[in-house]
Design an enzyme around this catalytic site. Structure first.
Site, short mmCIF file in Angstrom:
data_model
loop_
_atom_site.label_atom_id
_atom_site.label_comp_id
_atom_site.label_asym_id
_atom_site.label_seq_id
_atom_site.Cartn_x
_atom_site.Cartn_y
_atom_site.Cartn_z
N HIS A 117 50.47 -20.23 8.30
CA HIS A 117 50.69 -20.64 9.70
C HIS A 117 52.00 -20.13 10.27
O HIS A 117 52.20 -20.14 11.49
CB HIS A 117 50.57 -22.17 9.85
N ASP A 147 46.99 -22.11 2.99
CA ASP A 147 48.16 -21.93 3.86
C ASP A 147 49.20 -21.03 3.19
O ASP A 147 50.39 -21.32 3.21
CB ASP A 147 48.78 -23.27 4.26
N SER A 226 59.00 -24.44 7.05
CA SER A 226 57.70 -23.99 6.55
C SER A 226 57.82 -22.64 5.87
O SER A 226 58.42 -21.70 6.39
CB SER A 226 56.70 -23.88 7.70
#
Length: 383
Positions: A117, A147, A226
């Site tokens: 993402h 992911d 992230s």
């Protein structure tokens, strides 16, 4: 007779004493309030110079944390992404900044691992190393189901060190963890915490199949973290920081990381083949339909709706459901366990199968005609 006259004002002894006491109290209060001013008038002016108090040695855990950060910092990268947009009038193409994130050096070949993402929807990505060098990154491949994305940069000299690899299957709740990343664009930030829980699942941002086996931590994870590494106290990679659970989008002490055991299975495939090939049984299932059928049967498991002809499941002898002329479904095989681990949903079945590799044989526990039996299936590559 002499007339009686009133005493002059203030002649009453009690009033005089009360007045005197009040004046004394007021005088003392004024003196007390004035003491700092009086003291400052008689204090030598020395410029407010203070003597530094010796710090002494750092605590052992502080030294360990500092050493861990200094050793790991060079393995962490700062990722900025952009999207190419064409002006409808001039036809000129220009890059529009999209976002930022983190990543880490995987090997000496220049591979960088981050979250899918982080780079999803971007046309280009720039990777900044800890020493300030910037490189345009090439996309190697992705696995949205986990992911995970792999990028590559060409570092000709002074290659940054790959992050040491650890394990996640043996993690314990309460273990110390350390997250390094770039929250809100504040590069190379260290936060600490513990493993709060294990084997969590979380629906991905795309709303597809939930990401399974996540590590939950209370280490502060915010937007920009992230893709960064989650490390254990030995400085080994144990996960990729992937998400936070917060209505406001800021850290509230509930963060999640994809475990390194999953990374070790997925990333090498992406590097060698450009994508992750999921192991499958060769059957069709449906989550919503499965909930209704298993509730009707009063059983926990996954109903096999259809077996693909020639598939691994077909060769192992699994049977699909039968459709009746009026549109009803008569279930045949219900998978209730994989390698002895209970199955209660289609997503759980997919997660358990995904723990193995193509070519592995997994033992399924099924219920057929009300009787339990074991069937071994050799996993095949998915589409």
């Amino acid at each position: 007779m002499r007339p009686i006259s009133s005493p002059p004002p203030g002649s009453d002894p009690f009033v005089r004493r009360l007045t005197a006491l009040t004046l004394v109290i007021i005088t003392l209060m004024l003196l007390w309030w004035s003491l700092p001013l009086i003291e400052s008038l008689f204090t030598p002016k020395v410029g407010g110079v203070r003597t530094v108090t010796a710090r002494g040695d750092l605590a052992a855990d502080e030294r360990a944390t500092i050493e861990l950060f200094e050793k790991s910092r060079d393995s962490v990268v700062f990722i900025t992404t952009a999207r190419l947009v064409q002006d409808i009038w001039t036809r000129n193409v220009f890059a529009v900044p999209r976002g930022t994130g983190s990543g880490f050096i995987w090997d000496d070949a220049g591979h960088v691992v981050t979250n899918f993402h982080v780079i999803e929807g971007a046309s280009e990505a720039t990777i900044k190393l800890a020493d300030g060098r910037d490189y345009k990154a090439a996309l190697v491949g992705v696995s949205p189901a986990h992911d995970i994305a792999v990028l590559r940069i060409g570092v000709g000299f002074k290659r940054p060190p790959p992050v040491p690899i650890g394990t996640s299957h043996d993690l314990k709740v309460g273990q110390k963890v350390f997250a390094i990343g770039n929250p809100f664009g504040l590069d190379w930030t260290l936060t600490t915490g513990i493993v709060s829980a294990l084997d969590r699942s979380l629906t991905s941002e795309s709303g597809a199949t939930p990401i399974q086996h996540l590590i939950q931590t209370d280490a502060a994870i915010n937007p920009g973290n992230s893709g960064g590494p989650l490390l254990d106290s030995a400085g080994r990679l144990i996960g990729i920081n992937t998400a936070i659970y917060s209505p406001s989008g800021a850290s509230v002490g509930i963060g999640f990381a994809v475990p390194v055991d999953t990374i070790m299975r997925v990333v090498p495939q992406i590097i060698s083949q450009g994508r992750y090939i999921r192991p499958t049984l060769g059957i069709e299932v449906d989550e919503r339909l499965n909930e209704r059928i298993t509730a009707m049967l009063e059983i926990e498991g996954v109903v096999v709706l259809r077996v693909t002809p020639g598939s691994a499941a077909d060769k192992a002898g699994l049977k699909g459901a039968t459709l009746t002329p009026d549109g009803g479904i008569i279930p045949k095989d219900v998978i209730v366990a994989v390698q002895g681990k209970q199955v209660d949903s289609a997503s759980k079945l997919l997660a358990l199968i995904d723990d193995y590799n193509v070519g592995d044989t997994v033992q399924l526990t099924i219920v057929r005609d009300g009787q339990k039996q074991e069937i071994g299936v050799v996993l095949q590559p998915g589409a």
